[in-house]
Scaffold this active site. Structure first.
Site, PDB file in Angstrom:
ATOM      1  N   LYS A  20      61.450 -32.428 -12.416  1.00 43.40           N
ATOM      2  CA  LYS A  20      61.122 -31.004 -12.415  1.00 43.40           C
ATOM      3  C   LYS A  20      62.391 -30.228 -12.087  1.00 43.40           C
ATOM      4  O   LYS A  20      63.012 -30.432 -11.043  1.00 43.40           O
ATOM      5  CB  LYS A  20      60.044 -30.734 -11.368  1.00 43.40           C
ATOM      6  CG  LYS A  20      59.719 -29.261 -11.222  1.00 43.40           C
ATOM      7  CD  LYS A  20      58.529 -29.056 -10.310  1.00 43.40           C
ATOM      8  CE  LYS A  20      58.274 -27.593 -10.058  1.00 43.40           C
ATOM      9  NZ  LYS A  20      57.156 -27.386  -9.141  1.00 43.40           N
ATOM     10  N   LYS A  67      59.282 -31.254 -16.680  1.00 43.51           N
ATOM     11  CA  LYS A  67      58.927 -29.839 -16.591  1.00 43.51           C
ATOM     12  C   LYS A  67      60.155 -28.986 -16.351  1.00 43.51           C
ATOM     13  O   LYS A  67      60.949 -29.364 -15.494  1.00 43.51           O
ATOM     14  CB  LYS A  67      57.943 -29.693 -15.431  1.00 43.51           C
ATOM     15  CG  LYS A  67      57.561 -28.274 -15.116  1.00 43.51           C
ATOM     16  CD  LYS A  67      56.667 -28.259 -13.920  1.00 43.51           C
ATOM     17  CE  LYS A  67      56.443 -26.814 -13.539  1.00 43.51           C
ATOM     18  NZ  LYS A  67      55.936 -26.687 -12.215  1.00 43.51           N
TER      19      LYS A  67
END
Ligand code: PBG
Length: 317
Positions: A188, A241
């Site tokens: 992320k 992400k």
């Protein structure tokens, strides 16, 4: 006959925001069509998604009150545990994924306990405001057990706290919750594309940013290292992400690991497409489907997207 990649409803995970109250459906201005929902409205919207063939939702909570440790997240009567119980009762076959992070619940907006003079975990020699990794792990374990006991099928740690998967796996196993899976936000990035989400979830950090624990957008090898640690710690699904700016990372993860790969088309990706479409600069349906096919083509098995119900309808057209 020659189409190599196709999208189907079963690929999609629908992110939803739940808040206290009743009959509330509060639109999020930067995310057209998305709302903060009270539990009664959440149940209705989740049923609609399930009826469309969407197999799973992921929940983000906006608590009544915030404090230094984000205690609403590990309170069995907190907003998300209550929402999970309601969903599992009303739509038992819908997979309920619980986003596991503290930023929505802490008064400072960081993803765990931060070093604060006078607070329980204060550590001298560590800068004030620094996120304390290991005290946060303990709370992540505790909150995961609370969410799993409420009925969550999958816990999705999203804080990029080192050791989070292992801590959650052990806490779940110790509580006889071995059947609950972990979808880790493994790679992320510290991204500007989360802007609209932070408005939606009321979770912007009160000071500083998240670059202490989230990844530098310029790094790819580090993403593979982060993913490797989560595989070793027991993750069942790996997530990258945001999605579109990191298609190379999705492809590298797909190449190297055999676990299911999820990609999160985040709030900023959704907002950009809507904003351009609202100006008649882009065709929303065409460009949203193109983006999602690109994410799938890069190697994602699962896509978290605010477009989920729209996609099902578009595919049916
Ligand atoms: C953290 C979390 C974030 C998102 C999902 N989980 C925000 C952040 O790290 O600031 C972003 C999702 C999106 O932008 O759609 N709990």
């Amino acid at each position: 006959m020659t189409q190599e990649t196709s999208l189907k409803p079963a690929d999609l995970i629908y992110p939803m925001f739940v808040r206290p109250g009743e009959g509330i459906q509060k639109p999020i201005p930067s995310m057209p069509g998305q709302c903060q929902l009270s539990i009664d409205k959440l149940v209705g919207e989740a049923k609609r998604a399930a009826d469309l063939g969407i197999p799973a939702v992921i929940l983000f909570g906006i608590p009544e009150t915030k404090d230094a440790t984000g205690s609403d997240n590990y309170n069995p009567d907190g907003i998300v545990p209550r929402a999970i119980r309601a969903l599992k009762e009303a739509v038992p076959d819908l997979v309920v994924i619980s986003d596991m992070c503290f930023c929505e619940y802490t008064d400072h907006g960081h993803c765990g306990v931060v070093n604060t003079p006078g607070e329980k975990h204060y550590t001298t020699g560590v800068p004030d405001g620094y996120l304390l990794n290991d005290p946060t792990l303990e709370l992540l374990g505790e909150a995961s057990v609370v969410h799993a006991n409420a009925g969550a099928d999958i816990i999705a740690p999203s804080g990029m706290i080192d050791g989070m998967v292992k801590a959650i796996r052990s806490a779940l196993d110790d509580a006889s919750l071995g059947h609950v899976s972990i979808m880790s936000y493994a790679a992320k990035y510290s991204s500007g594309f989360y802007g609209p989400f932070r408005e939606a979830a009321e979770s912007a950090p009160g000071f500083g940013d998240r670059s202490q624990y989230q990844m530098d957008p310029s790094n790819r090898r580090e993403a593979l290292k982060e993913i490797e640690m989560d595989v070793a710690e027991g993750a069942d699904i790996l997530m990258v992400k945001p999605a579109m700016p990191y298609l190379d990372v999705i492809a590298a993860a797909r190449e190297k690991y055999n676990l299911p790969i999820a990609a999160y088309q985040v709030s900023g990706e959704f907002a950009m497409l809507h904003a351009a479409a609202a100006n008649d600069w882009l065709d929303l349906k065409r460009c949203a489907l193109e983006s999602l096919h690109g994410i799938k083509r890069a190697g994602a098995d699962l896509i978290l997207t605010y477009f989920a119900p729209d996609v099902v309808k578009w595919l049916e057209d």
